[in-house]
Design a protein around this motif. Structure first.
Motif, PDB file in Angstrom:
ATOM      1  N   SER A 178      -1.597  14.549   9.353  1.00 24.58           N
ATOM      2  CA  SER A 178      -2.213  13.222   9.263  1.00 24.58           C
ATOM      3  C   SER A 178      -1.209  12.192   9.750  1.00 24.58           C
ATOM      4  N   HIS A 225       0.810   3.495  -2.035  1.00 26.47           N
ATOM      5  CA  HIS A 225       0.031   4.656  -2.482  1.00 26.47           C
ATOM      6  C   HIS A 225      -0.411   5.522  -1.295  1.00 26.47           C
ATOM      7  N   LEU A 226      -0.485   4.920  -0.110  1.00 29.07           N
ATOM      8  CA  LEU A 226      -0.871   5.706   1.069  1.00 29.07           C
ATOM      9  C   LEU A 226       0.234   6.698   1.442  1.00 29.07           C
ATOM     10  N   LEU A 241       0.438   8.624   9.627  1.00 28.82           N
ATOM     11  CA  LEU A 241       0.631   7.489   8.733  1.00 28.82           C
ATOM     12  C   LEU A 241       1.225   6.334   9.533  1.00 28.82           C
ATOM     13  N   ARG A 289       0.825  -1.218   0.000  1.00 31.30           N
ATOM     14  CA  ARG A 289       0.000   0.000   0.000  1.00 31.30           C
ATOM     15  C   ARG A 289       0.860   1.269   0.000  1.00 31.30           C
ATOM     16  N   GLY A 306       0.320   9.307  -1.490  1.00 29.98           N
ATOM     17  CA  GLY A 306      -0.834  10.197  -1.384  1.00 29.98           C
ATOM     18  C   GLY A 306      -0.673  11.189  -0.250  1.00 29.98           C
ATOM     19  N   GLY A 307      -0.109  10.715   0.869  1.00 29.74           N
ATOM     20  CA  GLY A 307       0.126  11.604   1.994  1.00 29.74           C
ATOM     21  C   GLY A 307       1.160  12.662   1.676  1.00 29.74           C
ATOM     22  N   TYR A 329       2.043   0.025   5.081  1.00 30.00           N
ATOM     23  CA  TYR A 329       1.431   1.281   5.492  1.00 30.00           C
ATOM     24  C   TYR A 329      -0.036   1.067   5.831  1.00 30.00           C
ATOM     25  N   GLU A 362      -3.952   3.017   6.758  1.00 23.29           N
ATOM     26  CA  GLU A 362      -4.746   4.172   6.333  1.00 23.29           C
ATOM     27  C   GLU A 362      -4.411   5.393   7.190  1.00 23.29           C
ATOM     28  N   LEU A 363      -4.379   6.551   6.535  1.00 22.89           N
ATOM     29  CA  LEU A 363      -4.094   7.793   7.243  1.00 22.89           C
ATOM     30  C   LEU A 363      -5.144   8.044   8.327  1.00 22.89           C
TER      31      LEU A 363
END
Length: 243
Positions: free
Chosen positions: A153, A37-38, A155, A35, A41-42, A187, A189-190
């Motif tokens: 956020s 992308h988390l 992580l 993951r 994206g963050g 990772y 979810e935020l």
């Protein structure tokens, strides 16, 4: 060992040896992300990131996150002699470092991190959520406060490797990947933390972060094939072993 000699070794010898060892070992490690992308994206988002992980996987996480494509990060080191040595290692890896821990100077260090992030929102913060002395696997509220006061956020990040050397005498059961280990970084979810929280809401976020990291650690261990049943339990005082 005389105190002055121990201080000299910790400040001038140990950091250089540790850095060489980490870089030599990491050259052979095979990294796998889950993951990713988390993280990306963050990094691309507008809110500062607070990377949260358990202290026992410190070496894996800090080396992995030091790569330029994974952002810019600030870390906290204790004010002890060991912390001074670790500060030198982390700075050499490219981290900004503030000094403090749950036992000494932690509040001042947290304030310093908040001020630094407010000036530079693109600078992420790394925190071992179970502190510098534990209890192992129990999240402390520092990451919640940091995210709350910077608009950031959280992580959650977990790492696992096989084969690894487990330092069973250390309070956190530090796991160090051995040469050619398969290292998995996972990772979660935020976690978005609102700017205002009542005490019971802060505790709810703390539990949520702890549960997320425990689940991620189990997932990472499953992916790597590594097993340490006591990794998140009470500390024990026996010798090192390989898992």
């Amino acid at each position: 060992m005389p105190r002055f000699l121990k201080r000299f070794l910790m400040l001038h010898v140990v950091p250089h040896l540790a850095l060489v060892l980490i870089r030599l070992l990491a050259w052979s490690w095979r990294f796998h992300e889950t993951r990713s992308h988390l993280l990306q994206g963050g990094l691309a988002g507008e809110r500062p990131l607070v990377g949260a992980f358990f202290h026992g996987r410190l070496f894996m996480v800090l080396h992995f996150m030091s790569r330029p494509q994974r952002g810019r990060w600030m870390a906290m080191c204790s004010q002890s002699l060991d912390g001074e040595a670790m500060t030198k290692v982390e700075k050499a890896l490219g981290y900004e470092v503030v000094r403090g821990s749950s036992n000494s100077g932690g509040f001042e260090a947290l304030v310093a991190m908040i001020r630094r992030v407010r000036k530079d929102p693109n600078l992420g913060s790394c925190l071992a959520v179970d502190g510098s002395t534990g209890p192992r696997g129990i999240a402390q509220p520092g990451a919640i406060s940091l995210a709350q006061r910077t608009g950031g956020s959280i992580l959650p990040v977990a790492a696992s490797a096989k084969p690894s050397l487990v330092l069973r005498k250390s309070w956190d059961r530090t796991a160090i990947p051995l040469p050619f280990a398969r290292v998995h970084v996972v990772y979660g979810e935020l976690i978005e933390v609102p700017p205002r929280l009542r005490p019971e809401e802060t505790e709810a976020f703390r539990k949520r972060l702890e549960q997320s990291l425990r689940a991620l650690q189990q997932e990472a261990d499953s992916l790597s094939g590594f097993s340490d049943p006591e990794a998140l339990g009470p500390a024990v005082g026996d010798n090192g072993s390989i898992g």
